[in-house]
Design a protein around this motif. Structure first.
Motif, PDB file in Angstrom:
ATOM      1  N   PHE A 140      -9.971   2.714 -17.850  1.00 48.04           N
ATOM      2  CA  PHE A 140     -10.672   3.110 -16.622  1.00 48.04           C
ATOM      3  C   PHE A 140     -11.272   4.487 -16.927  1.00 48.04           C
ATOM      4  O   PHE A 140     -10.575   5.468 -17.025  1.00 48.04           O
ATOM      5  CB  PHE A 140      -9.650   3.134 -15.477  1.00 48.04           C
ATOM      6  CG  PHE A 140     -10.124   3.750 -14.198  1.00 48.04           C
ATOM      7  CD1 PHE A 140     -11.472   3.908 -13.886  1.00 48.04           C
ATOM      8  CD2 PHE A 140      -9.185   4.173 -13.253  1.00 48.04           C
ATOM      9  CE1 PHE A 140     -11.881   4.467 -12.691  1.00 48.04           C
ATOM     10  CE2 PHE A 140      -9.585   4.741 -12.043  1.00 48.04           C
ATOM     11  CZ  PHE A 140     -10.938   4.887 -11.772  1.00 48.04           C
ATOM     12  N   TRP A 141     -12.618   4.525 -17.112  1.00 50.19           N
ATOM     13  CA  TRP A 141     -13.173   5.750 -17.682  1.00 50.19           C
ATOM     14  C   TRP A 141     -14.302   6.391 -16.881  1.00 50.19           C
ATOM     15  O   TRP A 141     -14.833   7.420 -17.273  1.00 50.19           O
ATOM     16  CB  TRP A 141     -13.647   5.495 -19.107  1.00 50.19           C
ATOM     17  CG  TRP A 141     -14.660   4.355 -19.259  1.00 50.19           C
ATOM     18  CD1 TRP A 141     -14.379   3.042 -19.383  1.00 50.19           C
ATOM     19  CD2 TRP A 141     -16.081   4.484 -19.286  1.00 50.19           C
ATOM     20  NE1 TRP A 141     -15.521   2.315 -19.489  1.00 50.19           N
ATOM     21  CE2 TRP A 141     -16.597   3.185 -19.436  1.00 50.19           C
ATOM     22  CE3 TRP A 141     -16.968   5.561 -19.201  1.00 50.19           C
ATOM     23  CZ2 TRP A 141     -17.948   2.921 -19.504  1.00 50.19           C
ATOM     24  CZ3 TRP A 141     -18.318   5.302 -19.269  1.00 50.19           C
ATOM     25  CH2 TRP A 141     -18.803   3.989 -19.421  1.00 50.19           C
ATOM     26  N   LYS A 142     -14.623   5.841 -15.689  1.00 47.75           N
ATOM     27  CA  LYS A 142     -15.677   6.475 -14.901  1.00 47.75           C
ATOM     28  C   LYS A 142     -15.572   6.048 -13.443  1.00 47.75           C
ATOM     29  O   LYS A 142     -15.232   4.904 -13.146  1.00 47.75           O
ATOM     30  CB  LYS A 142     -17.070   6.099 -15.454  1.00 47.75           C
ATOM     31  CG  LYS A 142     -18.219   6.848 -14.776  1.00 47.75           C
ATOM     32  CD  LYS A 142     -19.553   6.463 -15.441  1.00 47.75           C
ATOM     33  CE  LYS A 142     -20.709   7.191 -14.780  1.00 47.75           C
ATOM     34  NZ  LYS A 142     -22.007   6.816 -15.401  1.00 47.75           N
ATOM     35  N   ILE A 143     -15.855   7.012 -12.519  1.00 48.93           N
ATOM     36  CA  ILE A 143     -15.905   6.733 -11.080  1.00 48.93           C
ATOM     37  C   ILE A 143     -17.267   7.184 -10.558  1.00 48.93           C
ATOM     38  O   ILE A 143     -17.751   8.268 -10.900  1.00 48.93           O
ATOM     39  CB  ILE A 143     -14.799   7.481 -10.304  1.00 48.93           C
ATOM     40  CG1 ILE A 143     -13.407   7.063 -10.782  1.00 48.93           C
ATOM     41  CG2 ILE A 143     -14.927   7.233  -8.807  1.00 48.93           C
ATOM     42  CD1 ILE A 143     -12.281   7.849 -10.126  1.00 48.93           C
ATOM     43  N   ASN A 144     -17.836   6.346  -9.712  1.00 48.38           N
ATOM     44  CA  ASN A 144     -19.071   6.729  -9.021  1.00 48.38           C
ATOM     45  C   ASN A 144     -18.733   6.893  -7.543  1.00 48.38           C
ATOM     46  O   ASN A 144     -18.616   5.910  -6.812  1.00 48.38           O
ATOM     47  CB  ASN A 144     -20.156   5.666  -9.202  1.00 48.38           C
ATOM     48  CG  ASN A 144     -21.511   6.126  -8.676  1.00 48.38           C
ATOM     49  OD1 ASN A 144     -21.583   6.915  -7.720  1.00 48.38           O
ATOM     50  ND2 ASN A 144     -22.571   5.618  -9.282  1.00 48.38           N
ATOM     51  N   PRO A 145     -18.538   8.158  -7.060  1.00 51.90           N
ATOM     52  CA  PRO A 145     -18.101   8.377  -5.668  1.00 51.90           C
ATOM     53  C   PRO A 145     -19.089   7.827  -4.645  1.00 51.90           C
ATOM     54  O   PRO A 145     -18.700   7.428  -3.546  1.00 51.90           O
ATOM     55  CB  PRO A 145     -17.972   9.899  -5.574  1.00 51.90           C
ATOM     56  CG  PRO A 145     -17.883  10.379  -6.991  1.00 51.90           C
ATOM     57  CD  PRO A 145     -18.672   9.427  -7.791  1.00 51.90           C
ATOM     58  N   GLU A 146     -20.396   7.812  -4.994  1.00 45.93           N
ATOM     59  CA  GLU A 146     -21.400   7.384  -4.023  1.00 45.93           C
ATOM     60  C   GLU A 146     -21.336   5.889  -3.750  1.00 45.93           C
ATOM     61  O   GLU A 146     -21.543   5.428  -2.622  1.00 45.93           O
ATOM     62  CB  GLU A 146     -22.796   7.758  -4.539  1.00 45.93           C
ATOM     63  CG  GLU A 146     -23.005   9.268  -4.659  1.00 45.93           C
ATOM     64  CD  GLU A 146     -24.385   9.600  -5.187  1.00 45.93           C
ATOM     65  OE1 GLU A 146     -25.158   8.634  -5.473  1.00 45.93           O
ATOM     66  OE2 GLU A 146     -24.698  10.792  -5.320  1.00 45.93           O
ATOM     67  N   THR A 147     -21.065   5.092  -4.783  1.00 50.76           N
ATOM     68  CA  THR A 147     -21.044   3.629  -4.609  1.00 50.76           C
ATOM     69  C   THR A 147     -19.635   3.073  -4.482  1.00 50.76           C
ATOM     70  O   THR A 147     -19.451   1.932  -4.072  1.00 50.76           O
ATOM     71  CB  THR A 147     -21.732   2.949  -5.798  1.00 50.76           C
ATOM     72  OG1 THR A 147     -21.007   3.259  -6.999  1.00 50.76           O
ATOM     73  CG2 THR A 147     -23.172   3.428  -5.949  1.00 50.76           C
ATOM     74  N   GLY A 148     -18.638   3.889  -4.850  1.00 54.55           N
ATOM     75  CA  GLY A 148     -17.265   3.409  -4.819  1.00 54.55           C
ATOM     76  C   GLY A 148     -16.928   2.478  -5.968  1.00 54.55           C
ATOM     77  O   GLY A 148     -15.893   1.813  -5.958  1.00 54.55           O
ATOM     78  N   LYS A 149     -17.814   2.420  -6.957  1.00 51.42           N
ATOM     79  CA  LYS A 149     -17.579   1.538  -8.101  1.00 51.42           C
ATOM     80  C   LYS A 149     -17.032   2.327  -9.278  1.00 51.42           C
ATOM     81  O   LYS A 149     -17.212   3.543  -9.370  1.00 51.42           O
ATOM     82  CB  LYS A 149     -18.873   0.839  -8.517  1.00 51.42           C
ATOM     83  CG  LYS A 149     -19.398  -0.144  -7.465  1.00 51.42           C
ATOM     84  CD  LYS A 149     -20.637  -0.877  -7.976  1.00 51.42           C
ATOM     85  CE  LYS A 149     -21.126  -1.894  -6.943  1.00 51.42           C
ATOM     86  NZ  LYS A 149     -22.320  -2.646  -7.427  1.00 51.42           N
ATOM     87  N   ILE A 150     -16.343   1.607 -10.159  1.00 52.02           N
ATOM     88  CA  ILE A 150     -15.785   2.231 -11.353  1.00 52.02           C
ATOM     89  C   ILE A 150     -16.269   1.492 -12.594  1.00 52.02           C
ATOM     90  O   ILE A 150     -16.662   0.321 -12.524  1.00 52.02           O
ATOM     91  CB  ILE A 150     -14.242   2.252 -11.311  1.00 52.02           C
ATOM     92  CG1 ILE A 150     -13.680   0.810 -11.375  1.00 52.02           C
ATOM     93  CG2 ILE A 150     -13.729   2.981 -10.084  1.00 52.02           C
ATOM     94  CD1 ILE A 150     -12.190   0.753 -11.562  1.00 52.02           C
ATOM     95  N   ASP A 151     -16.249   2.206 -13.718  1.00 49.42           N
ATOM     96  CA  ASP A 151     -16.568   1.590 -15.006  1.00 49.42           C
ATOM     97  C   ASP A 151     -15.276   1.405 -15.788  1.00 49.42           C
ATOM     98  O   ASP A 151     -14.477   2.344 -15.914  1.00 49.42           O
ATOM     99  CB  ASP A 151     -17.521   2.467 -15.813  1.00 49.42           C
ATOM    100  CG  ASP A 151     -18.938   2.437 -15.244  1.00 49.42           C
ATOM    101  OD1 ASP A 151     -19.171   1.655 -14.294  1.00 49.42           O
ATOM    102  OD2 ASP A 151     -19.789   3.197 -15.738  1.00 49.42           O
ATOM    103  N   ILE A 152     -15.099   0.196 -16.302  1.00 42.91           N
ATOM    104  CA  ILE A 152     -13.909  -0.093 -17.107  1.00 42.91           C
ATOM    105  C   ILE A 152     -14.347  -0.743 -18.414  1.00 42.91           C
ATOM    106  O   ILE A 152     -15.482  -1.214 -18.552  1.00 42.91           O
ATOM    107  CB  ILE A 152     -12.925  -1.031 -16.363  1.00 42.91           C
ATOM    108  CG1 ILE A 152     -13.530  -2.438 -16.230  1.00 42.91           C
ATOM    109  CG2 ILE A 152     -12.526  -0.472 -15.022  1.00 42.91           C
ATOM    110  CD1 ILE A 152     -12.533  -3.502 -15.871  1.00 42.91           C
TER     111      ILE A 152
END
Length: 811
Positions: A747-759
Motif C-alpha cells: 500500500f504505497w499511495k493515498i489520494n485524499p481528494e478521491t479517497g482512492k489508494i494505489d497498491i
C-alpha cells in the motif's frame, strides 16, 4: 591501425576462390570449344575433333573444380571457420552436425553451387551418351554453367559486382560488421560463434528436399538444350528421341522434389497443411506442369509427327520458367509475399541478364527456324489419342500461365508502380479446381483412344464400367463426408474417374502386365493425389476451439477462435477426444510439450489413446519456431501445434519458492476488486488507529492500514493488512504477505481528494500455472494423397525404365 589477427584460417578461402575461378574459366573455354566444334563441317573433321576433345577436357576440369568448391565449403562449415561470413551466417558451434547439408545450401551461394553441381553431373553423362548431339547440346549446357559460375565469382567490373563468393568475404570485412568493437581484438575468434541455421531448415526433409528439387531444375536444361540443338542443326524432328527419356526423368525427379517440399511443410511448418500457394511453391510447380506437357506432346510427335511447335515451346519455356522462378525467389522481390524467398544480394541485374539471354536465344532460334514448322497441319480427329493429349497439355499450359501471372504480382507492382493485392489460397483454388477437373477427365479417357482415330462406340464401351463406378463412389463419398459444393463434387468424381479408368485400363486392356503399365500407374497416383488433396483440405476440421476467449484474444493470435488454452494438468474435451497438458521439457534447442489424447470408454472412463509432442525451437536471433506433431491413422491425421506458450521457464518447480514476480499496480476505492491468479482481492476499508508498536513505529509517525479480503475459487477467505507510513515526509510501505496464496500486497499511495489508494500485488512465480495455447486439426483421408505420391513416382519411374529399355534395344 593494422591489426594482426590470431588464429584466422585464410588458406581454405584462398583455395576455394582458386576453384571458383578455375571452374568459371574452364567451363567458358569448354563452351566456346563446343561451339567451334559444332560449327565445323562434320565430327570427322580433324579440327572439329580437336575442338571437341578440348571441350571435353575443359568440362572435366570444370567438374573437378566444382567438386573442389564443394569440398572446401563443406570443410569450412564442418570446421566452424566463423571468420568467413558465409560460415558465420549459416551455422554455429551448437548446431547438430546432421544439418551441415542444410547449412551448405541455405544461402544463395550454396544453392547456386548445388545447381551447378547437378549440371556438371548431367553434362558428364551427356558427354558419354549424346553421341552425334554432343557438341550442339553441350554448347548450351556449358553456356548455362558459365552463367551459374558467374554467380559465385564475387568480382567487381567497374562498380558492378558480379556474383557473391563465399570464400572471399571475411566477417570482419563485411560492411555490416567491419566497425564493431569485436574486431578490434586480435583474438576475436575466441569469442565468436555463428549466427546459426534458420530453425525452419533444421529438419531432415531439408537435407533431401533441396538437392532433389535442384536436380529436377537441372534436368529441365536437357530438353531445352536438345531443342536449341535441333533448331541450330535444322533437325526439328530428330532431337526429341534422345530428349524424351530425359524429359520424363525430369518429370519424376522434379515432381518428387515438390512432393518432398509438401511433406516438409506438413510435418515441420505450422500453417496447417501441405500446400499454401506460396509464391516459392508456385515457382517450382509451374515448370513441372509445363515439363509434363512437354513430355506428353513429345509422345504425340513421336507417334503422329504433329504438335511440333508446341513441343518446342513447352520444352524451351520450361527452362525459361525455371530461370524466371530463380529471379523471383532470389532477387528479393518476393520478400513481402513469401516466407521462403531469399533476400536480395545485389544480383538482380545478373539474374535478369541470365533470364533474358536464354529467353532471347530461344525466341531468336524459333523465329530464324520458323520455316521448319509445317505451314499447314493435318486436322486431328476429335476421337484420337493425340488430340486428347494435346488438350491435356494445353490445360497444363493455361493453368501454368494463370499461376505464374498471379504469382508475379510483386513484379507487376514494380513495373506499373501500382499495388496489386497478393492472391490467397482461395483465389488459386477457385481457378485451379476447374483445370484439375478437365485434366483428370482427359487423363481418364485419353489412354482408351488410339492414335489417328478411334471408334467412339468401342471407347465408350470400355470406359462405361469405370465411369459408372466412379459416379457411384463419388455420390457415396460426397454423402458420407457431407460435401455440398458442386465444383468440389465434380472434382471428386473426375479424380475417382481418373483412378478407376486407369486401373481398368491396366487390368483389362494391358491384362495386368506390370512392366507396360507405367503410364497407367502414374495416372492412378496423380488421381489419388488430387483426391486426397481435395478431401483432406476441403473437409479438414479444427477440433480445437477457444475455451477462454478473453485470454486468447489478448495474445493476438491468428485464428484465435481455433485455439484451445490448456493449463498443466487440465483435461478438456476437444472433438472426440479429451486432451491433457502434462508439462514440458527441453532437449537441445527444442522445448517439447507433452499433450495426451484420451477417448471415453463405454464404462465412462477415459483411456489414453495416443501422445503428441509438438515442439518449439528456441532461437534468440531468428525467432522461435513452432513445429507440429501428428498422429497418423489409416483414415485421418490429428495435427497439433503450439501457438503460444511460456518457452523461457522450463521447470518452475526448480525456482526459489520465495521469489516473487514483478508486481502489478492498481488504483482502488473501498469496495473495489482486483484479481490475482488464485483469488479475488477486495478493499474493505481503512484503519487510522494503527497499533504502531506492532510494526515497530514511533507514535509521531503517520500510519494508515488498509484491510483486504482475499477470496479463493474454493470459497476460502484470507485477510491482509498492508500499512502506508509517512516518516519525516518520506513515504514507506509495510507489505502484507499471505503465505497460503503466495501473494504480497503493498500500500504505497493515498489520494485524499478521491479517497482512492494505489497498491501493488506481487505473486510468487510458482503461483502462475504453466499453460499452452494450441491448435489441433483433423485431416480426413490425407493418406490417400501420400499414397498417391508414391504410386505416381513408381509409375513414372517404371515408364522411364521401359522406355529406356526400348531405346537400347532399338539402337
Amino acid at each position: 591501425m593494422n591489426i594482426q589477427y590470431i588464429g584466422e584460417r585464410l588458406f581454405p578461402g584462398q583455395l576455394g576462390n582458386v576453384f571458383v575461378i578455375l571452374a568459371f574459366v574452364s567451363v567458358l573455354f569448354s563452351s566456346l570449344s563446343y561451339l567451334l566444334a559444332q560449327n565445323k563441317a562434320s565430327r570427322s573433321d580433324p579440327e572439329a575433333r580437336a575442338w571437341l576433345n578440348l571441350a571435353r577436357i575443359g568440362f572435366r576440369i570444370h567438374s573437378l573444380s566444382v567438386l573442389g568448391i564443394i569440398g572446401t565449403l563443406f570443410y569450412m562449415l564442418y570446421g566452424h571457420l566463423f571468420e568467413y561470413e558465409y560460415v558465420w551466417h549459416h551455422s554455429n558451434s551448437t548446431m547438430r552436425m546432421r544439418y551441415i547439408l542444410s547449412c551448405f545450401w541455405e544461402g544463395q551461394e550454396g544453392s547456386f553451387l548445388l545447381w551447378t553441381f547437378w549440371h556438371a553431373v548431367i553434362g558428364n553423362i551427356l558427354i558419354r551418351s549424346s553421341k552425334d548431339w554432343e557438341a550442339s547440346v553441350m554448347t548450351t549446357v556449358a553456356g548455362v554453367q558459365v552463367f551459374l559460375c558467374s554467380m559465385l565469382l564475387g568480382v567487381y567490373v567497374m562498380d558492378y559486382k558480379i556474383g557473391s563468393n563465399p570464400f572471399t568475404v571475411l566477417l570482419r570485412q563485411h560492411p555490416d560488421f567491419a566497425n564493431i568493437p569485436l574486431f578490434q581484438n586480435p583474438n576475436y575468434l575466441d569469442k565468436l560463434d555463428g549466427r546459426g541455421l534458420n530453425p525452419l531448415l533444421q529438419n531432415y526433409w531439408m537435407t533431401i528436399h533441396p538437392p532433389t528439387l535442384f536436380l529436377g531444375f537441372a534436368l529441365t536444361l536437357v530438353p531445352f538444350a536438345y531443342g536449341i540443338a535441333g533448331l541450330w542443326r535444322k533437325k526439328a524432328d530428330e532431337w526429341q528421341k534422345p530428349a524424351l527419356p530425359w524429359t520424363f526423368v525430369g518429370i519424376a525427379v522434379l515432381g518428387t522434389g515438390i512432393l518432398m517440399g509438401g511433406a516438409w511443410a506438413y510435418e515441420a511448418l505450422s500453417f496447417g497443411g501441405f500446400w499454401a500457394w506460396d509464391p516459392v511453391e508456385n515457382s517450382s510447380l509451374v515448370p513441372w506442369l509445363t515439363l509434363v506437357g512437354a513430355g506428353h506432346v513429345m509422345l504425340i510427335h513421336k507417334h503422329k509427327g504433329q504438335s511440333l511447335l508446341l513441343t518446342f515451346f513447352l520444352s524451351l519455356i520450361t527452362f525459361i520458367l525455371v530461370l524466371y522462378s530463380t529471379f523471383l525467389t532470389r532477387s528479393g522481390i518476393l520478400g513481402e509475399s513469401s516466407v521462403h524467398a531469399f533476400t536480395d544480394l545485389g544480383m538482380s541485374g545478373q539474374l535478369l541478364l541470365y533470364l533474358f539471354f536464354f529467353m532471347g536465344l530461344a525466341i531468336v532460334m524459333l523465329v530464324v527456324n520458323r520455316k521448319q514448322f509445317p505451314s499447314s497441319l493435318e486436322e486431328e480427329s476429335l476421337w484420337s489419342r493425340e488430340f486428347w493429349i494435346f488438350m491435356g497439355s494445353l490445360v497444363l499450359l493455361i493453368s501454368s500461365f494463370h499461376i505464374m501471372f498471379n504469382t508475379s504480382m510483386p513484379v507487376w507492382d514494380k513495373i506499373f508502380a501500382k499495388t496489386y493485392s497478393t492472391p490467397n489460397a482461395a483465389f488459386y483454388n477457385s481457378w485451379q479446381v476447374p483445370f484439375a477437373i478437365l485434366l483428370t477427365f482427359l487423363i481418364a479417357t485419353g489412354q482408351y483412344m488410339k492414335y489417328k482415330h478411334s471408334d467412339i462406340k468401342v471407347v465408350l464401351q470400355k470406359i462405361l464400367i469405370p465411369f459408372a463406378v466412379s459416379i457411384l463412389l463419388a455420390a457415396g463419398i460426397a454423402l458420407l463426408i457431407k460435401m455440398s459444393e458442386v465444383i468440389y463434387i465434380a472434382l471428386l468424381w473426375s479424380a475417382l474417374f481418373c483412378v478407376c479408368a486407369n486401373l481398368n485400363y491396366w487390368l483389362m486392356i494391358l491384362s495386368g502386365k506390370f512392366k507396360s503399365a507405367g503410364a497407367s500407374i502414374a495416372h492412378i497416383g496423380f488421381g489419388m493425389v488430387i483426391l486426397g488433396a481435395l478431401i483432406s483440405t476441403s473437409k479438414k476440421e479444427f477440433i480445437s476451439h477457444s475455451n477462454a476467449d478473453k485470454d486468447i484474444a489478448s495474445l493476438k493470435l491468428t485464428n484465435g477462435k481455433n485455439n484451445i488454452l490448456l493449463q498443466v494438468g487440465d483435461t478438456l474435451q476437444m472433438g472426440d477426444y479429451f486432451v491433457t497438458y502434462k508439462g514440458k521439457f527441453k532437449k537441445g534447442p527444442n522445448v517439447y510439450f507433452n499433450v495426451d489424447y484420451y477417448t471415453r470408454q463405454p464404462d465412462g472412463k477415459l483411456k489414453l489413446d495416443f501422445e503428441l509432442r509438438p515442439l518449439v525451437q528456441i532461437n534468440a536471433q531468428m525467432g522461435n519456431v513452432a513445429e507440429p506433431d501428428t498422429r497418423h491413422f489409416f483414415h485421418k491425421d490429428i495435427y497439433t501445434h503450439i501457438t503460444y506458450a511460456d518457452y523461457e521457464t522450463i521447470d518452475k518447480q526448480k525456482q526459489d519458492q520465495n521469489d516473487y514476480g514483478n508486481p502489478k499496480n492498481s488504483t482502488l476505492a473501498v469496495g473495489d476488486t482486483v484479481s490475482s491468479s488464485n483469488s479475488l482481492i477486495v478493499l474493505e476499508g481503512f484503519n487510522t488507529t494503527v497499533d504502531k508498536k506492532k510494526y515497530g513505529l514511533n507514535d509521531s509517525v503517520l500510519a494508515v492500514e488498509a484491510h483486504f479480503k482475499l477470496m479463493t475459487m474454493d470459497k476460502k477467505n484470507y485477510s491482509a493488512n498492508p500499512v502506508f507510513v509517512v516518516i519525516h515526509n518520506q513515504v514507506q510501505s509495510i507489505a502484507a504477505e499471505v503465505p497460503e496464496l503466495g501473494i504480497k500486497l503493498n500500500f504505497w499511495k493515498i489520494n485524499p481528494e478521491t479517497g482512492k489508494i494505489d497498491i501493488s500485488v506481487a505473486e510468487k512465480s510458482v503461483n502462475t500455472p504453466d499453460f499452452i495455447v494450441m491448435e489441433a486439426i483433423s485431416f480426413p483421408w490425407i493418406n490417400v494423397l501420400w499414397t498417391g505420391c508414391i504410386v505416381m513416382v513408381i509409375g513414372t519411374v517404371l515408364a522411364i525404365w521401359e522406355r529406356l529399355k526400348r531405346s537400347v534395344l532399338a539402337s
